[in-house]
Scaffold this motif. Structure first.
Motif, PDB file in Angstrom:
ATOM      1  N   GLY A 217       0.826  -1.201   0.000  1.00 25.31           N
ATOM      2  CA  GLY A 217       0.000   0.000   0.000  1.00 25.31           C
ATOM      3  C   GLY A 217       0.857   1.246   0.000  1.00 25.31           C
ATOM      4  N   ASN A 218       0.287   2.349   0.490  1.00 26.22           N
ATOM      5  CA  ASN A 218       1.028   3.613   0.523  1.00 26.22           C
ATOM      6  C   ASN A 218       1.085   4.216   1.918  1.00 26.22           C
ATOM      7  N   VAL A 219       0.849   3.393   2.943  1.00 22.97           N
ATOM      8  CA  VAL A 219       0.913   3.823   4.338  1.00 22.97           C
ATOM      9  C   VAL A 219       1.844   2.881   5.087  1.00 22.97           C
ATOM     10  N   ARG A 220       2.723   3.398   5.909  1.00 20.49           N
ATOM     11  CA  ARG A 220       3.618   2.530   6.691  1.00 20.49           C
ATOM     12  C   ARG A 220       2.806   1.683   7.660  1.00 20.49           C
ATOM     13  N   LEU A 221       3.180   0.403   7.753  1.00 22.73           N
ATOM     14  CA  LEU A 221       2.409  -0.559   8.539  1.00 22.73           C
ATOM     15  C   LEU A 221       3.331  -1.552   9.233  1.00 22.73           C
ATOM     16  N   GLY A 222       2.941  -1.931  10.451  1.00 19.13           N
ATOM     17  CA  GLY A 222       3.514  -3.086  11.116  1.00 19.13           C
ATOM     18  C   GLY A 222       2.497  -4.208  11.074  1.00 19.13           C
ATOM     19  N   GLY A 223       2.623  -5.177  11.958  1.00 18.96           N
ATOM     20  CA  GLY A 223       1.644  -6.260  11.934  1.00 18.96           C
ATOM     21  C   GLY A 223       1.891  -7.291  13.015  1.00 18.96           C
ATOM     22  N   LYS A 224       0.821  -7.959  13.411  1.00 19.56           N
ATOM     23  CA  LYS A 224       0.888  -9.109  14.312  1.00 19.56           C
ATOM     24  C   LYS A 224       0.630 -10.359  13.470  1.00 19.56           C
ATOM     25  N   GLN A 225       1.504 -11.328  13.547  1.00 22.60           N
ATOM     26  CA  GLN A 225       1.425 -12.492  12.676  1.00 22.60           C
ATOM     27  C   GLN A 225       1.250 -13.783  13.462  1.00 22.60           C
ATOM     28  N   LYS A 226       0.608 -14.741  12.795  1.00 23.76           N
ATOM     29  CA  LYS A 226       0.392 -16.061  13.379  1.00 23.76           C
ATOM     30  C   LYS A 226       0.609 -17.104  12.292  1.00 23.76           C
ATOM     31  N   VAL A 227       1.372 -18.136  12.615  1.00 22.02           N
ATOM     32  CA  VAL A 227       1.659 -19.230  11.691  1.00 22.02           C
ATOM     33  C   VAL A 227       1.179 -20.528  12.332  1.00 22.02           C
ATOM     34  N   THR A 228       0.348 -21.288  11.594  1.00 22.44           N
ATOM     35  CA  THR A 228      -0.224 -22.536  12.101  1.00 22.44           C
ATOM     36  C   THR A 228      -0.044 -23.638  11.075  1.00 22.44           C
ATOM     37  N   VAL A 229       0.203 -24.853  11.547  1.00 27.09           N
ATOM     38  CA  VAL A 229       0.250 -26.030  10.679  1.00 27.09           C
ATOM     39  C   VAL A 229      -0.903 -26.939  11.077  1.00 27.09           C
ATOM     40  N   GLU A 230      -1.754 -27.272  10.093  1.00 24.14           N
ATOM     41  CA  GLU A 230      -2.936 -28.098  10.348  1.00 24.14           C
ATOM     42  C   GLU A 230      -2.826 -29.448   9.653  1.00 24.14           C
ATOM     43  N   THR A 231      -3.372 -30.481  10.303  1.00 25.17           N
ATOM     44  CA  THR A 231      -3.445 -31.824   9.733  1.00 25.17           C
ATOM     45  C   THR A 231      -4.750 -31.978   8.954  1.00 25.17           C
ATOM     46  N   PRO A 232      -4.906 -33.047   8.158  1.00 27.09           N
ATOM     47  CA  PRO A 232      -6.158 -33.233   7.397  1.00 27.09           C
ATOM     48  C   PRO A 232      -7.395 -33.350   8.273  1.00 27.09           C
ATOM     49  N   TRP A 233      -7.241 -33.769   9.524  1.00 31.21           N
ATOM     50  CA  TRP A 233      -8.413 -33.903  10.385  1.00 31.21           C
ATOM     51  C   TRP A 233      -8.679 -32.646  11.217  1.00 31.21           C
ATOM     52  N   GLY A 234      -7.963 -31.543  10.921  1.00 31.17           N
ATOM     53  CA  GLY A 234      -8.314 -30.256  11.505  1.00 31.17           C
ATOM     54  C   GLY A 234      -7.548 -29.819  12.716  1.00 31.17           C
ATOM     55  N   SER A 235      -6.710 -30.646  13.296  1.00 27.89           N
ATOM     56  CA  SER A 235      -5.925 -30.218  14.452  1.00 27.89           C
ATOM     57  C   SER A 235      -4.789 -29.312  13.988  1.00 27.89           C
ATOM     58  N   GLY A 236      -4.492 -28.302  14.789  1.00 24.07           N
ATOM     59  CA  GLY A 236      -3.468 -27.336  14.392  1.00 24.07           C
ATOM     60  C   GLY A 236      -2.459 -27.070  15.488  1.00 24.07           C
ATOM     61  N   THR A 237      -1.224 -26.737  15.083  1.00 25.29           N
ATOM     62  CA  THR A 237      -0.153 -26.357  16.000  1.00 25.29           C
ATOM     63  C   THR A 237       0.439 -25.040  15.516  1.00 25.29           C
ATOM     64  N   SER A 238       0.558 -24.071  16.421  1.00 25.64           N
ATOM     65  CA  SER A 238       1.043 -22.738  16.047  1.00 25.64           C
ATOM     66  C   SER A 238       2.509 -22.571  16.393  1.00 25.64           C
ATOM     67  N   ALA A 239       3.177 -21.703  15.644  1.00 26.37           N
ATOM     68  CA  ALA A 239       4.569 -21.367  15.938  1.00 26.37           C
ATOM     69  C   ALA A 239       4.640 -20.594  17.246  1.00 26.37           C
ATOM     70  N   GLU A 240       5.631 -20.910  18.062  1.00 26.29           N
ATOM     71  CA  GLU A 240       5.785 -20.263  19.357  1.00 26.29           C
ATOM     72  C   GLU A 240       6.704 -19.048  19.255  1.00 26.29           C
ATOM     73  N   ASN A 241       6.398 -18.033  20.062  1.00 21.52           N
ATOM     74  CA  ASN A 241       7.243 -16.834  20.198  1.00 21.52           C
ATOM     75  C   ASN A 241       7.513 -16.154  18.856  1.00 21.52           C
TER      76      ASN A 241
END
Length: 344
Positions: A217-241
């Motif tokens: 875009g044209n405005v300076r931005l930061g962000g909060k991010q989340k990374v998750t890995v999910e299995t075919p049956w829907g369970s997920g594990t997120s990256a720590e820290n």
């Protein structure tokens, strides 16, 4: 004649924190042409009479406007200093930091629009000088944030390890934040998302996720991010820290790599990235959250081996049964024929 190489040293004082209640300061330890002792100098925003308490230069304007302001250049050392004063464009370093173009690189944005009244300033020891400057915004300047800085620089000479003369530029500066009115578009995007699973023959493994965040875009931005890995049956594990994104200037990027551990090899996995943009203070449109995903194969080798063993066993049993069925049975005994003879 000995060849002189130019090297720019940033003293790390362009950060807004360092430009708050105290001036930015640089110390040159080897300045024989200027003073026998170390040369220490700093800069900060100012009025026409004296330094003020602004942490940086922050402006809002329309295309075609002209902005006049002042920079205080302080010589904290005892001897006189001859300092270069100039403006330049800002960019994000690979680690997300804030930096300005080196002296040899020509600015094309706000650094080119800003002109100081005196490019070289002579500052006596223990003295502060006020340097006026003008920012002339082009009539066709694009809306949004334009970021740069104004610096004071001291150039000294030293001898490199190879015996050659080296020109060393030490500089400190204060940031420019200019927002031009118009259509503001706060937007982040995710590029080059990849995932790679690794693990042993038994138990769980880990998934490495890599991607690049671009301020599209044209405005300076930061962000909060989340990374998750999910299995075919829907369970997920997120990256720590996982840390927050640094503030990205328009059209700048930041590369992210993180590892999610404790993932079972479920055949295939989905790597999910979610980012909530964080805008600087002030009225502006709300930036939308962004999501991206990628699928990676995670072969459950132990299960594959067990299935292969079971399949081979079934095939062997079927083959043995078929072989027994087609084998010939025991031979039948020859019939006994009785012959009777009559004697007359």
């Amino acid at each position: 004649m000995t060849r002189i190489w130019r090297r720019t040293i940033l003293t790390g004082l362009l950060a807004a924190v360092a430009l708050g209640a105290f001036p930015a300061v640089a110390t040159a330890q080897d300045t024989p042409a200027q003073d026998k002792g170390p040369a220490t100098f700093g800069v900060r925003p100012a009025t026409a009479q004296a330094p003020d308490n602004r942490p940086n230069f922050s402006f809002s304007a329309t295309p075609g406007a002209v902005i006049k302001d002042h920079l205080a250049v302080a010589n904290i050392s005892t001897g006189p200093l001859s300092l270069k004063v100039y403006a330049s464009d800002a960019f994000n370093t690979p680690d997300g930091g804030f930096d300005l173009l080196a002296a040899g690189h020509k600015p094309v944005d706000i650094g080119a629009w800003a002109k100081v009244d005196a490019e070289t300033v002579e500052v006596p020891g223990r003295t502060t000088k006020i340097v006026p400057f003008t920012i002339t915004i082009p009539a066709d300047a694009t809306p949004g944030d334009h970021v740069g800085g104004i610096v004071a620089a001291l150039v000294t000479e030293a001898t490199g390890s190879d015996g050659q003369r080296v020109a060393v530029e030490q500089r400190v500066g204060s940031r420019f934040y200019l927002r031009i009115s118009g259509d503001l578009k706060p937007r982040l995007s995710i590029e080059g998302l990849t995932a790679q699973y690794s693990g042993g023959w038994f138990g769980s493994g880990e998934t490495k996720i890599s991607y690049t965040v671009r301020n599209s875009g044209n405005v300076r931005l930061g962000g909060k991010q989340k990374v998750t890995v999910e299995t075919p049956w829907g369970s997920g594990t997120s990256a720590e820290n996982l840390p927050d994104l640094p503030e990205l200037l328009p059209n700048n990027t930041f590369a992210v790599t993180t590892t999610v551990k404790g993932i079972l090899p479920a055949g295939w996995l989905d790597g999910l990235v979610h980012i909530d943009p964080v805008a600087p203070p002030g009225p502006q449109p709300q930036a939308e959250a962004i999501d991206a995903s990628v699928t990676v194969v995670a072969v459950p080798w132990l299960l594959v081996i067990l299935l292969a063993v079971v399949l081979l066993l079934v095939l062997f049993l079927r083959w043995r049964k078929r072989r027994r069925k087609n084998a010939p049975g025991p031979a039948d005994p020859e019939p006994v024929v009785e012959v009777q003879s009559a004697v007359a």
